[in-house]
Design a protein around this motif. Structure first.
Motif, PDB file in Angstrom:
ATOM      1  N   GLU A  10       2.352   8.971  10.263  1.00 45.20           N
ATOM      2  CA  GLU A  10       1.507   8.492   9.165  1.00 45.20           C
ATOM      3  C   GLU A  10       2.217   7.422   8.349  1.00 45.20           C
ATOM      4  O   GLU A  10       1.604   6.431   7.916  1.00 45.20           O
ATOM      5  CB  GLU A  10       1.105   9.660   8.254  1.00 45.20           C
ATOM      6  CG  GLU A  10       0.205  10.689   8.897  1.00 45.20           C
ATOM      7  CD  GLU A  10       0.961  11.724   9.721  1.00 45.20           C
ATOM      8  OE1 GLU A  10       0.306  12.548  10.374  1.00 45.20           O
ATOM      9  OE2 GLU A  10       2.213  11.711   9.707  1.00 45.20           O
TER      10      GLU A  10
ATOM     11  N   THR B 237       1.168   3.361   7.788  1.00 45.57           N
ATOM     12  CA  THR B 237       1.126   2.685   6.486  1.00 45.57           C
ATOM     13  C   THR B 237       2.022   1.451   6.493  1.00 45.57           C
ATOM     14  O   THR B 237       1.641   0.380   6.008  1.00 45.57           O
ATOM     15  CB  THR B 237       1.569   3.647   5.369  1.00 45.57           C
ATOM     16  OG1 THR B 237       0.732   4.800   5.381  1.00 45.57           O
ATOM     17  CG2 THR B 237       1.492   2.974   4.002  1.00 45.57           C
TER      18      THR B 237
ATOM     19  N   GLN C 140       0.525  -1.355   8.444  1.00 45.97           N
ATOM     20  CA  GLN C 140      -0.563  -1.955   7.672  1.00 45.97           C
ATOM     21  C   GLN C 140      -0.006  -2.943   6.646  1.00 45.97           C
ATOM     22  O   GLN C 140      -0.533  -4.051   6.474  1.00 45.97           O
ATOM     23  CB  GLN C 140      -1.374  -0.857   6.981  1.00 45.97           C
ATOM     24  CG  GLN C 140      -2.690  -1.313   6.387  1.00 45.97           C
ATOM     25  CD  GLN C 140      -3.493  -0.163   5.806  1.00 45.97           C
ATOM     26  OE1 GLN C 140      -3.084   0.996   5.856  1.00 45.97           O
ATOM     27  NE2 GLN C 140      -4.642  -0.470   5.242  1.00 45.97           N
ATOM     28  N   ASN C 141       1.074  -2.553   5.974  1.00 42.74           N
ATOM     29  CA  ASN C 141       1.702  -3.447   5.006  1.00 42.74           C
ATOM     30  C   ASN C 141       2.261  -4.698   5.681  1.00 42.74           C
ATOM     31  O   ASN C 141       2.124  -5.810   5.161  1.00 42.74           O
ATOM     32  CB  ASN C 141       2.812  -2.711   4.243  1.00 42.74           C
ATOM     33  CG  ASN C 141       2.265  -1.837   3.132  1.00 42.74           C
ATOM     34  OD1 ASN C 141       1.341  -2.237   2.420  1.00 42.74           O
ATOM     35  ND2 ASN C 141       2.819  -0.651   2.970  1.00 42.74           N
TER      36      ASN C 141
ATOM     37  N   SER D  28       7.021   3.191   3.572  1.00 46.53           N
ATOM     38  CA  SER D  28       5.968   2.195   3.356  1.00 46.53           C
ATOM     39  C   SER D  28       6.265   0.873   4.043  1.00 46.53           C
ATOM     40  O   SER D  28       5.400  -0.016   4.090  1.00 46.53           O
ATOM     41  CB  SER D  28       5.791   1.939   1.857  1.00 46.53           C
ATOM     42  OG  SER D  28       6.949   1.305   1.334  1.00 46.53           O
TER      43      SER D  28
ATOM     44  N   ASN E 198       0.714   5.762  -0.342  1.00 47.12           N
ATOM     45  CA  ASN E 198      -0.121   6.960  -0.316  1.00 47.12           C
ATOM     46  C   ASN E 198       0.801   8.174  -0.259  1.00 47.12           C
ATOM     47  O   ASN E 198       2.022   8.032  -0.370  1.00 47.12           O
ATOM     48  CB  ASN E 198      -1.084   6.919   0.886  1.00 47.12           C
ATOM     49  CG  ASN E 198      -0.350   6.611   2.189  1.00 47.12           C
ATOM     50  OD1 ASN E 198       0.700   7.196   2.482  1.00 47.12           O
ATOM     51  ND2 ASN E 198      -0.878   5.668   2.968  1.00 47.12           N
TER      52      ASN E 198
ATOM     53  N   ILE F 130       0.858  -1.185   0.000  1.00 44.12           N
ATOM     54  CA  ILE F 130       0.000   0.000   0.000  1.00 44.12           C
ATOM     55  C   ILE F 130       0.894   1.234   0.000  1.00 44.12           C
ATOM     56  O   ILE F 130       1.870   1.302   0.751  1.00 44.12           O
ATOM     57  CB  ILE F 130      -0.895   0.011   1.252  1.00 44.12           C
ATOM     58  CG1 ILE F 130      -1.899  -1.141   1.204  1.00 44.12           C
ATOM     59  CG2 ILE F 130      -1.620   1.342   1.404  1.00 44.12           C
ATOM     60  CD1 ILE F 130      -2.628  -1.347   2.520  1.00 44.12           C
TER      61      ILE F 130
END
Length: 281
Positions: A147, A151, A154-155, A123, A87, A85
């Motif tokens: 932030e 992320t 989450q990965n 990331s 962003n 992911i």
């Protein structure tokens, strides 16, 4: 009138070229809209596009033409055979960084159960990949951006990688925790501030400046990290960093000064650009 997939791709290619973008981006966007692999897409080129899919596709193409990265439009990027992911809080992983990971894996084959840390994880691409490739390793990842850490976590969760994430500046969390490491990897911000005006709007307008710029000459983060290394590296450990092309000699000198008895080597990427510096402590 109904659009066929190949007709939509032909339009996208011309439109993107007119706006000085990569013509092949249309295929990546179409794969995402259709939810298919490249081979499946090629097999369906003469299929009609539903109005909803044409609308979604054409809007994505237009947004990319305006400068939004393809990876942000589809929300992901491939790295070392895995999907991450991405962003606007993290740097989009690049192929050059895959080479840093590859060479590191080759260099640490004889280190059993290594302690590995990724500084400036973004990331989480480096940290998660190292854990996936070396399940026996204890892997830590540090970033200054909450932030970005969200992320990265989450990965790690999606890819099933047990990585410990710490918020902090460079190696400071390691120093505070008293952690000594076998392998320290980093792809720090290395673009000189003076080059900001020469960057593509896709990069400078959409990727976090914290992850791009490294001071006037691009070396600020390397200087600070080099000063911290003697406090966290185990004897016999390995440091691997990515640099901008043309910066390796200066970075090598910084690492050598941190460990006068260490062995420093410069490595080139697949495009024959000096891109990585390794230090064997």
């Amino acid at each position: 009138m109904e659009q066929k997939i190949y007709e939509a791709l032909k339009w996208a290619s011309s439109y993107l070229v007119e706006h000085s973008r990569d013509a092949n981006a249309g295929e990546l966007l179409m794969k995402h809209v259709m939810g298919v692999s490249r081979s499946a897409l090629l097999a369906r080129l003469h299929d009609p596009l539903t109005p909803e899919r044409w609308d979604a596709f054409s809007k994505m193409v237009q947004r990319h033409a305006e400068g939004v990265p393809v990876q942000h439009l589809i929300g992901m990027e491939e790295f070392y055979g895995r999907t991450f992911i991405v962003n606007n809080h993290v740097l989009i992983p690049r192929p050059e960084t895959e080479e840093l990971v590859y060479h590191t894996i080759e260099k640490i084959k004889k280190i059993k159960s290594p302690v590995i840390v990724d500084i400036g994880t973004g990331s989480g691409a480096i940290a998660v990949t190292m854990k996936a490739e070396r399940p026996d390793a204890s892997v830590y990842a540090v970033d200054l951006s909450p932030e970005a850490l969200q992320t990265a976590a989450q990965n790690a969760d999606i890819l099933g990688a047990d990585v410990t994430f710490w918020h902090g500046d460079l190696a400071e969390p390691l120093i505070k925790q008293g952690l000594l490491v076998d392998v320290l990897l980093s792809n720090p911000p290395y673009i000189p501030a003076r080059e900001r005006e020469t960057l593509s709007t896709i990069v400078v307008d959409h990727e976090p400046h914290m992850a791009l710029f490294g001071g006037e000459d691009g070396l600020d983060l390397y200087r600070r990290l080099a000063q911290q290394l003697p406090l966290v590296m185990k004897p016999g450990g390995i440091v691997g960093v990515e640099t901008g092309a043309g910066q390796t000699e200066d970075v090598a000198a910084l690492l050598q000064a941190a460990f006068p008895d260490g062995t420093v080597s410069i490595m080139y990427d697949i495009n024959k650009k000096d891109r990585m510096v390794f230090l064997h402590v």
